[in-house]
Scaffold this active site. Structure first.
Site, mmCIF file in Angstrom:
data_model
loop_
_atom_site.group_PDB
_atom_site.id
_atom_site.type_symbol
_atom_site.label_atom_id
_atom_site.label_comp_id
_atom_site.label_asym_id
_atom_site.label_seq_id
_atom_site.Cartn_x
_atom_site.Cartn_y
_atom_site.Cartn_z
ATOM 1 N N LYS A 197 -2.804 -2.024 -13.799
ATOM 2 C CA LYS A 197 -2.393 -2.895 -12.700
ATOM 3 C C LYS A 197 -1.127 -3.619 -13.116
ATOM 4 O O LYS A 197 -1.116 -4.347 -14.111
ATOM 5 C CB LYS A 197 -3.504 -3.891 -12.382
ATOM 6 C CG LYS A 197 -3.114 -4.877 -11.296
ATOM 7 C CD LYS A 197 -4.272 -5.719 -10.859
ATOM 8 C CE LYS A 197 -3.843 -6.731 -9.823
ATOM 9 N NZ LYS A 197 -4.983 -7.532 -9.350
ATOM 10 N N ARG A 207 -1.807 -12.003 -1.234
ATOM 11 C CA ARG A 207 -1.985 -13.391 -1.683
ATOM 12 C C ARG A 207 -1.944 -14.342 -0.495
ATOM 13 O O ARG A 207 -2.620 -15.373 -0.500
ATOM 14 C CB ARG A 207 -0.943 -13.740 -2.753
ATOM 15 C CG ARG A 207 -1.187 -12.939 -4.033
ATOM 16 C CD ARG A 207 -0.100 -13.142 -5.080
ATOM 17 N NE ARG A 207 -0.301 -12.244 -6.217
ATOM 18 C CZ ARG A 207 0.557 -12.093 -7.211
ATOM 19 N NH1 ARG A 207 1.692 -12.786 -7.217
ATOM 20 N NH2 ARG A 207 0.294 -11.256 -8.202
ATOM 21 N N LYS A 250 -2.334 0.744 -9.816
ATOM 22 C CA LYS A 250 -1.953 -0.154 -8.734
ATOM 23 C C LYS A 250 -0.632 -0.814 -9.060
ATOM 24 O O LYS A 250 -0.469 -1.256 -10.189
ATOM 25 C CB LYS A 250 -3.057 -1.202 -8.595
ATOM 26 C CG LYS A 250 -2.808 -2.248 -7.567
ATOM 27 C CD LYS A 250 -3.945 -3.234 -7.600
ATOM 28 C CE LYS A 250 -3.663 -4.316 -6.592
ATOM 29 N NZ LYS A 250 -4.625 -5.371 -6.636
ATOM 30 N N SER A 276 -0.934 -4.167 -0.360
ATOM 31 C CA SER A 276 -0.571 -4.903 0.850
ATOM 32 C C SER A 276 0.923 -4.825 1.174
ATOM 33 O O SER A 276 1.300 -4.679 2.336
ATOM 34 C CB SER A 276 -1.004 -6.359 0.716
ATOM 35 O OG SER A 276 -0.418 -6.957 -0.426
HETATM 36 C C1 PBG Z 1 -6.438 -10.198 -7.485
HETATM 37 C C2 PBG Z 1 -6.027 -8.993 -6.708
HETATM 38 C C3 PBG Z 1 -4.757 -8.798 -6.175
HETATM 39 C C4 PBG Z 1 -4.839 -7.609 -5.441
HETATM 40 C C5 PBG Z 1 -6.137 -7.115 -5.553
HETATM 41 N N1 PBG Z 1 -6.859 -7.980 -6.351
HETATM 42 C C6 PBG Z 1 -3.548 -9.629 -6.236
HETATM 43 C C7 PBG Z 1 -3.034 -10.094 -7.521
HETATM 44 O O1 PBG Z 1 -3.347 -9.554 -8.580
HETATM 45 O O2 PBG Z 1 -2.304 -11.068 -7.487
HETATM 46 C C8 PBG Z 1 -3.691 -7.036 -4.655
HETATM 47 C C9 PBG Z 1 -4.031 -6.174 -3.499
HETATM 48 C C10 PBG Z 1 -2.930 -5.923 -2.559
HETATM 49 O O3 PBG Z 1 -1.783 -6.416 -2.689
HETATM 50 O O4 PBG Z 1 -3.186 -5.184 -1.599
HETATM 51 N N2 PBG Z 1 -7.154 -10.041 -8.636
#
Ligand code: PBG
Length: 327
Positions: A197, A207, A250, A276
């Site tokens: 990630k 967010r 991701k 997203s």
């Molecule tokens: C948080 C989390 C995030 C996403 C999934 N779980 C955001 C982050 O790490 O700040 C992002 C998903 C998306 O942007 O669709 N643990």
């Protein structure tokens, strides 16, 4: 054989031939649909930066998951928006057996038992600092956070989660979660690890959806540096060795090379998260009339299959599944 005997275009002559020789296909079973849940009753809130996507209260989330099932989707990934007054630095609310996530899992499992329910495991929606771990002197503590994540996973398993999906990027959490699940009597609860990630700008709209932006600094001491790919392979192999049932990369499209590298390094299924910001880009361009939304969606999704992904978490899950059913 050379030209003119060899002609690549022969296999592109008609829709039937193209269908016969297609190397990859999309199927509704490929998709994992993220579902955002909020407190209340009969709530369906739009998310400004994610057009046509909503936060639902548990009662309406059940209807939403039923309709995803009707479209052929087999799995949902749940995220909760936690009220500010329940946030603290140690994730207390994350462990509440009557918390929003736990209630959502119970309700969805009961109403739609065939749906595979996955839960997000990370502290950021519960954190007064908006970070994925416990904060001390401006640093994110690894081992103390892992302990909470393991207890949180057991709590989700108790509520009925089929898979827990740790999205935090702490070290050693997969092993700790696996051990806690075994010791807790949940040998069949799976782990989908967010293994690679990246610290990405493409999470912005998410967010907004969960009100979970970091209150200070960024997530670069735990999420990965976009410049690295060998490191992603190492993370995925570590998670596989610690007991991950599925590993994930991701974001999606900007990281197709990472999907391919991870696919070749591990034996477990590989998921990719079409995040997203990727959704928002397609939606925004389509709203302006600059891109055809449906074609941009399908071309993005097939790219994940071509790169080697087995599963795709995407905000287009329903739309893509419906399109595949009707064509
Ligand atoms: C948080 C989390 C995030 C996403 C999934 N779980 C955001 C982050 O790490 O700040 C992002 C998903 C998306 O942007 O669709 N643990």
């Amino acid at each position: 054989m050379n030209f003119p005997y060899a002609r690549g275009r022969r296999l592109r002559t008609s829709p039937s031939i193209r269908e016969m020789v297609a190397e990859h296909r999309l199927h509704p079973s490929d998709f994992i649909a993220p579902v955002f849940i909020t407190e209340g009753k009969k709530v369906k809130e739009p998310i400004l930066s994610m057009p046509d996507y909503f936060r639902y209260s548990v009662d309406l989330a059940i209807d939403e998951v039923k309709s995803l099932q009707d479209a052929g989707i087999r799995s949902v990934l749940l995220f909760v928006k936690v009220p500010d007054e329940l946030k603290d630095n140690s994730g207390t609310e994350a462990l509440n057996s009557g918390g929003l996530m736990q209630r959502s899992v119970q309700a969805i499992r009961k109403a739609i038992p065939e749906m595979v329910v996955m839960t997000d495991v990370a502290l950021d929606p519960y954190s007064s600092f908006g970070h994925d771990g416990i904060v001390e002197d401006g640093r994110i503590l690894n081992d103390a956070t892992v302990e909470v994540l393991a207890r949180m996973s057991v709590s989700h398993a108790e509520a009925g989660a089929n898979f827990v999906a740790p999205s935090d990027m702490m070290d050693g959490r997969i092993g700790a979660i696996r051990e806690a699940l075994e010791n807790g009597g949940f040998p069949d609860t799976g782990i989908m690890a967010y293994s690679a990630k990246y610290a990405s700008v493409f999470y912005g709209p998410f967010r907004d959806a969960l009100d979970s932006a970091p209150g200070f600094g960024d997530k670069k001491t735990y999420q990965m540096d976009p410049r690295n790919v060998r490191e992603a392979v190492r993370e995925a192999m570590t998670d596989e060795a610690e007991g991950a049932d599925i590993v994930m990369v991701k974001p999606g499209l900007p990281y197709l090379d990472v999907v391919r590298a991870v696919r070749e390094a591990v034996d477990v299924p590989v998921a990719v998260y079409h995040v997203s910001g990727e959704y928002a880009m397609i939606k925004a361009a389509a709203e302006k009339g600059w891109l055809d939304e449906e074609q941009a969606m399908l071309e993005s999704l097939i790219a994940f299959k071509r790169a080697g992904a087995d599963l795709i978490a995407t905000y287009f899950a329903r739309k893509a599944a419906q399109k595949l059913k009707s064509s």
